[in-house]
Design a protein around this motif. Structure first.
Motif, PDB file in Angstrom:
ATOM      1  N   ALA A  89     -41.892  -4.514 -48.372  1.00 27.30           N
ATOM      2  CA  ALA A  89     -42.253  -5.975 -48.400  1.00 27.30           C
ATOM      3  C   ALA A  89     -41.737  -6.399 -49.843  1.00 27.30           C
ATOM      4  O   ALA A  89     -40.816  -7.201 -50.043  1.00 27.30           O
ATOM      5  CB  ALA A  89     -43.372  -6.681 -47.893  1.00 27.30           C
ATOM      6  N   SER A  90     -42.271  -5.785 -50.965  1.00 27.50           N
ATOM      7  CA  SER A  90     -41.870  -5.929 -52.249  1.00 27.50           C
ATOM      8  C   SER A  90     -40.387  -5.903 -52.422  1.00 27.50           C
ATOM      9  O   SER A  90     -39.792  -6.586 -53.301  1.00 27.50           O
ATOM     10  CB  SER A  90     -42.937  -5.444 -52.985  1.00 27.50           C
ATOM     11  N   LEU A  91     -40.088  -4.676 -52.028  1.00 28.67           N
ATOM     12  CA  LEU A  91     -38.322  -4.379 -52.149  1.00 28.67           C
ATOM     13  C   LEU A  91     -37.622  -5.410 -51.755  1.00 28.67           C
ATOM     14  O   LEU A  91     -36.595  -6.057 -52.160  1.00 28.67           O
ATOM     15  CB  LEU A  91     -38.010  -2.935 -51.801  1.00 28.67           C
ATOM     16  N   LEU A  92     -37.900  -5.823 -50.260  1.00 24.65           N
ATOM     17  CA  LEU A  92     -37.087  -6.824 -49.542  1.00 24.65           C
ATOM     18  C   LEU A  92     -37.138  -8.255 -50.135  1.00 24.65           C
ATOM     19  O   LEU A  92     -36.283  -9.088 -50.410  1.00 24.65           O
ATOM     20  CB  LEU A  92     -37.580  -6.933 -48.158  1.00 24.65           C
ATOM     21  N   GLY A  93     -38.442  -8.669 -50.762  1.00 26.12           N
ATOM     22  CA  GLY A  93     -38.657  -9.675 -51.607  1.00 26.12           C
ATOM     23  C   GLY A  93     -37.951 -10.008 -52.647  1.00 26.12           C
ATOM     24  O   GLY A  93     -36.979 -10.819 -52.910  1.00 26.12           O
ATOM     25  N   LEU A  94     -37.668  -8.912 -53.356  1.00 26.93           N
ATOM     26  CA  LEU A  94     -36.684  -8.806 -54.594  1.00 26.93           C
ATOM     27  C   LEU A  94     -35.170  -8.869 -54.234  1.00 26.93           C
ATOM     28  O   LEU A  94     -34.777  -9.572 -54.765  1.00 26.93           O
ATOM     29  CB  LEU A  94     -37.011  -7.549 -55.377  1.00 26.93           C
ATOM     30  N   LEU A  95     -34.765  -8.195 -52.984  1.00 30.01           N
ATOM     31  CA  LEU A  95     -33.524  -8.201 -52.659  1.00 30.01           C
ATOM     32  C   LEU A  95     -33.226  -9.687 -52.296  1.00 30.01           C
ATOM     33  O   LEU A  95     -32.005 -10.378 -52.533  1.00 30.01           O
ATOM     34  CB  LEU A  95     -33.309  -7.184 -51.677  1.00 30.01           C
ATOM     35  N   ALA A  96     -34.140 -10.269 -51.405  1.00 33.92           N
ATOM     36  CA  ALA A  96     -33.993 -11.689 -51.176  1.00 33.92           C
ATOM     37  C   ALA A  96     -33.911 -12.655 -52.111  1.00 33.92           C
ATOM     38  O   ALA A  96     -32.789 -13.460 -52.175  1.00 33.92           O
ATOM     39  CB  ALA A  96     -34.778 -11.862 -50.020  1.00 33.92           C
ATOM     40  N   GLN A  97     -34.647 -12.718 -53.102  1.00 30.19           N
ATOM     41  CA  GLN A  97     -34.522 -13.359 -54.207  1.00 30.19           C
ATOM     42  C   GLN A  97     -33.283 -13.361 -54.913  1.00 30.19           C
ATOM     43  O   GLN A  97     -32.770 -14.163 -55.195  1.00 30.19           O
ATOM     44  CB  GLN A  97     -35.647 -13.289 -55.200  1.00 30.19           C
ATOM     45  N   VAL A  98     -32.750 -12.011 -55.150  1.00 28.65           N
ATOM     46  CA  VAL A  98     -31.495 -11.903 -55.744  1.00 28.65           C
ATOM     47  C   VAL A  98     -30.428 -12.518 -55.084  1.00 28.65           C
ATOM     48  O   VAL A  98     -29.477 -13.237 -55.541  1.00 28.65           O
ATOM     49  CB  VAL A  98     -31.148 -10.528 -56.115  1.00 28.65           C
ATOM     50  N   ASP A  99     -30.213 -12.247 -53.534  1.00 32.97           N
ATOM     51  CA  ASP A  99     -29.341 -12.947 -52.967  1.00 32.97           C
ATOM     52  C   ASP A  99     -29.522 -14.269 -52.605  1.00 32.97           C
ATOM     53  O   ASP A  99     -28.399 -14.946 -52.734  1.00 32.97           O
ATOM     54  CB  ASP A  99     -29.768 -12.279 -51.353  1.00 32.97           C
ATOM     55  N   ILE A 100     -30.665 -14.725 -52.652  1.00 32.77           N
ATOM     56  CA  ILE A 100     -30.444 -16.505 -52.940  1.00 32.77           C
ATOM     57  C   ILE A 100     -30.065 -17.262 -53.966  1.00 32.77           C
ATOM     58  O   ILE A 100     -29.340 -17.990 -53.959  1.00 32.77           O
ATOM     59  CB  ILE A 100     -32.156 -16.767 -52.652  1.00 32.77           C
ATOM     60  N   ARG A 101     -30.363 -16.518 -55.058  1.00 31.32           N
ATOM     61  CA  ARG A 101     -29.696 -17.001 -56.421  1.00 31.32           C
ATOM     62  C   ARG A 101     -28.243 -16.670 -56.458  1.00 31.32           C
ATOM     63  O   ARG A 101     -27.565 -17.468 -56.831  1.00 31.32           O
ATOM     64  CB  ARG A 101     -30.324 -16.066 -57.534  1.00 31.32           C
ATOM     65  N   HIS A 102     -27.854 -15.639 -55.940  1.00 31.94           N
ATOM     66  CA  HIS A 102     -26.278 -15.506 -55.958  1.00 31.94           C
ATOM     67  C   HIS A 102     -25.517 -16.209 -54.901  1.00 31.94           C
ATOM     68  O   HIS A 102     -24.664 -16.896 -55.394  1.00 31.94           O
ATOM     69  CB  HIS A 102     -26.419 -13.986 -55.437  1.00 31.94           C
ATOM     70  N   ALA A 103     -26.166 -16.564 -53.854  1.00 30.47           N
ATOM     71  CA  ALA A 103     -25.528 -17.714 -52.950  1.00 30.47           C
ATOM     72  C   ALA A 103     -25.696 -18.989 -53.701  1.00 30.47           C
ATOM     73  O   ALA A 103     -24.455 -19.551 -53.328  1.00 30.47           O
ATOM     74  CB  ALA A 103     -26.515 -17.672 -51.701  1.00 30.47           C
ATOM     75  N   ALA A 104     -26.647 -19.397 -54.435  1.00 24.09           N
ATOM     76  CA  ALA A 104     -26.608 -20.728 -54.700  1.00 24.09           C
ATOM     77  C   ALA A 104     -25.783 -20.960 -55.766  1.00 24.09           C
ATOM     78  O   ALA A 104     -25.130 -21.675 -56.275  1.00 24.09           O
ATOM     79  CB  ALA A 104     -28.091 -20.989 -55.184  1.00 24.09           C
ATOM     80  N   ALA A 105     -25.599 -20.033 -56.633  1.00 29.64           N
ATOM     81  CA  ALA A 105     -24.724 -20.029 -57.915  1.00 29.64           C
ATOM     82  C   ALA A 105     -24.026 -18.557 -58.433  1.00 29.64           C
ATOM     83  O   ALA A 105     -25.025 -17.723 -59.106  1.00 29.64           O
ATOM     84  CB  ALA A 105     -25.582 -20.493 -59.349  1.00 29.64           C
ATOM     85  N   PRO A 106     -23.143 -18.184 -57.792  1.00 30.80           N
ATOM     86  CA  PRO A 106     -22.531 -16.905 -57.970  1.00 30.80           C
ATOM     87  C   PRO A 106     -22.724 -16.175 -59.414  1.00 30.80           C
ATOM     88  O   PRO A 106     -22.584 -14.987 -59.588  1.00 30.80           O
ATOM     89  CB  PRO A 106     -21.360 -16.778 -57.615  1.00 30.80           C
ATOM     90  N   HIS A 107     -22.584 -17.204 -60.521  1.00 27.85           N
ATOM     91  CA  HIS A 107     -22.151 -16.663 -61.662  1.00 27.85           C
ATOM     92  C   HIS A 107     -23.423 -17.253 -62.622  1.00 27.85           C
ATOM     93  O   HIS A 107     -23.511 -17.039 -63.678  1.00 27.85           O
ATOM     94  CB  HIS A 107     -21.116 -17.613 -62.402  1.00 27.85           C
ATOM     95  N   ALA A 108     -24.509 -17.607 -61.863  1.00 25.42           N
ATOM     96  CA  ALA A 108     -25.718 -18.279 -62.578  1.00 25.42           C
ATOM     97  C   ALA A 108     -26.557 -16.696 -63.299  1.00 25.42           C
ATOM     98  O   ALA A 108     -26.711 -15.842 -62.612  1.00 25.42           O
ATOM     99  CB  ALA A 108     -26.789 -18.726 -61.804  1.00 25.42           C
ATOM    100  N   GLY A 109     -27.081 -16.908 -64.305  1.00 24.32           N
ATOM    101  CA  GLY A 109     -27.927 -15.602 -64.959  1.00 24.32           C
ATOM    102  C   GLY A 109     -26.973 -14.780 -65.767  1.00 24.32           C
ATOM    103  O   GLY A 109     -27.667 -14.084 -66.625  1.00 24.32           O
ATOM    104  N   ARG A 110     -25.622 -14.824 -65.552  1.00 19.18           N
ATOM    105  CA  ARG A 110     -24.920 -13.910 -66.499  1.00 19.18           C
ATOM    106  C   ARG A 110     -25.175 -14.020 -67.953  1.00 19.18           C
ATOM    107  O   ARG A 110     -25.154 -13.208 -68.629  1.00 19.18           O
ATOM    108  CB  ARG A 110     -23.189 -13.866 -65.885  1.00 19.18           C
ATOM    109  N   GLU A 111     -25.139 -15.373 -68.395  1.00 12.39           N
ATOM    110  CA  GLU A 111     -25.125 -15.826 -69.674  1.00 12.39           C
ATOM    111  C   GLU A 111     -26.719 -15.334 -70.152  1.00 12.39           C
ATOM    112  O   GLU A 111     -26.634 -14.681 -71.066  1.00 12.39           O
ATOM    113  CB  GLU A 111     -25.039 -17.261 -69.969  1.00 12.39           C
TER     114      GLU A 111
END
Length: 116
Positions: A89-111
């Motif tokens: 569950a913790s692994l999937l939660g982490l992957l889901a958070q990353v996926d949600i952020r990527h879908a919302a703003a594909p380039h967000a966080g790089r800076e």
């Protein structure tokens, strides 16, 4: 059956087992063909991974018509000693958070990762 997916060279951070599990977490009725396409793996590789996950207690399935319904065991502890105490569950939660952020703003966080 479709052709083999494009080969990938080099290493990656996420294992194929984690990728398959994440796809199943998104759609418990996912077909092996669709999982393979999403993960860029062969159907045979996905079948082997699903078998590994089932034999290790991370996943089970029931047959419904011509398809399968997968059930993830969220409380199962990850295998590697470095992840002692972490669950699926913790692994999937982490992957889901990353996926949600990527879908919302594909380039967000790089800076912020580069320290800009």
């Amino acid at each position: 059956m479709g052709g083999a997916p494009e080969p990938h060279t080099g290493w990656t951070f996420i294992t194929n087992h984690a990728r398959v599990l994440a796809v199943i977490a998104e759609d418990q009725n996912a077909r092996v063909r669709d999982i393979a396409a999403h993960c860029r793996l062969t159907e045979r590789a996905v079948q082997k991974i699903i078998s590994d996950l089932e034999h290790s207690g991370y996943l089970s399935h029931t047959r419904e018509g011509r398809g399968n319904i997968y059930q993830i065991e969220p409380g199962t502890i990850l295998r590697h000693p470095a992840e002692a105490g972490l669950t699926v569950a913790s692994l999937l939660g982490l992957l889901a958070q990353v996926d949600i952020r990527h879908a919302a703003a594909p380039h967000a966080g790089r800076e912020s990762m580069r320290g800009d």
